[in-house]
Write a protein that holds these residues in place. Sequence first.
Motif, short mmCIF file in Angstrom:
data_model
loop_
_atom_site.label_atom_id
_atom_site.label_comp_id
_atom_site.label_asym_id
_atom_site.label_seq_id
_atom_site.Cartn_x
_atom_site.Cartn_y
_atom_site.Cartn_z
N UNK A 240 9.79 4.37 13.77
CA UNK A 240 8.81 5.18 13.05
C UNK A 240 7.47 4.50 12.89
N UNK A 241 7.11 3.65 13.86
CA UNK A 241 5.82 2.96 13.86
C UNK A 241 5.02 3.44 15.08
N UNK A 242 3.82 3.98 14.90
CA UNK A 242 3.08 4.52 16.04
C UNK A 242 2.91 3.52 17.19
N UNK A 263 10.52 8.78 12.71
CA UNK A 263 9.45 9.56 12.11
C UNK A 263 8.32 8.68 11.61
N UNK A 264 7.12 8.91 12.10
CA UNK A 264 5.95 8.12 11.70
C UNK A 264 5.30 8.70 10.45
N UNK A 265 4.42 7.94 9.81
CA UNK A 265 3.69 8.48 8.65
C UNK A 265 2.91 9.74 9.03
N UNK A 266 2.74 10.60 8.06
CA UNK A 266 2.06 11.87 8.29
C UNK A 266 0.64 11.66 8.81
N UNK A 267 0.23 12.50 9.76
CA UNK A 267 -1.12 12.52 10.31
C UNK A 267 -1.46 11.31 11.16
#
Length: 341
Positions: A240-242, A263-267
């Motif tokens: 979950x890290x871009x 799942x990455x942070x939103x936006x």
Amino acid sequence: MLAALLYGQEDLRLEQVPDPTPGPGEVVIQVAAATTCGTDLKVWRRGGHARMLRPPTLFGHEAAGEIVAVGAEVASWNIGDRVVANNSAPCLDCFFCHRQEYSLCPNLTFNNGTFAQYLKIPAPIVQQNLLPIPEDLPAELAAMTEPLACVLHGVARSNVKPGDRVALLGDGAIGLMFVAALANQGAEVFLFGGSDSRLQVGSKFGAAQTFNYRQVADLPTTVRELTEGWGADVVIEATGVPAAWETAIASARPGATVNLFGGCPRDTTITVNTEQLHYSELTLKGVFHNTPHYVRAALSLLASRTVPFELLISDRQPLEQLEQVFQDMKDRKVIKVAIAN
């Protein structure tokens, strides 16, 4: 009852709240074991989840227990039944459900609140995703049905064939479950993570080779060295890290499937090399959540005891220690913790 409520970023409070009462089609279980999850940790650190919950809210989504109350119109369950409930159920009546793409259902019924003495199960989940626990399966293992169902869904969407070489990024509970599921399908798994002790669990789950990314100069180069210069047949990102999403894409061979599962942070956004994507004919997939089929498959795999999933349980603590448990998870001192009342 005593329950954990999430109020915001790293703001988790234990409070006395009213005991739940089942409505029509619902049941209430006494929680025997609730297991922590990497998603819980991300939600705690970020202060919410775009799809599943918004604070202030009851918290936690993996649990197994015993039915203590049954609502009207519930005919197939009885007080005393040992059960595990998925944290969601699809509506079965939308565009996506008609195509059996249940994880994409925009009307998913989500249920949170496992870090508590009691948990109410909504009627759609009772109807679709409430399952009996086999007699010899401990509650803390049954509680891992939900994350394992997500993993099995992810594996099914990854186009993995026996003998495929899979680069797996991430040694959290989800990443380690992926190792077990992939090895079970005959894949050769190269596991990259940051904890030597977790990598040892990965080896026990069937990883062919493990690597501490802190000791790897360039991860995509290492993957190519393991694959005659081509890259992995399948790459699965479970952090979950871009930046790790971009690393995953760079580690793929021409024609590979890249499963961007974490799942990455939103936006947040990533940059993709269009030349590589086009001329290497890459398949990039985001995979989310699970379906009723994989919920059943996950419980069956746990009950088979063919994989020592108990190795994922680093500790057992009472509900009163939940705040410290999340600090320990943040510091990567534990993989999963079983919270028992």
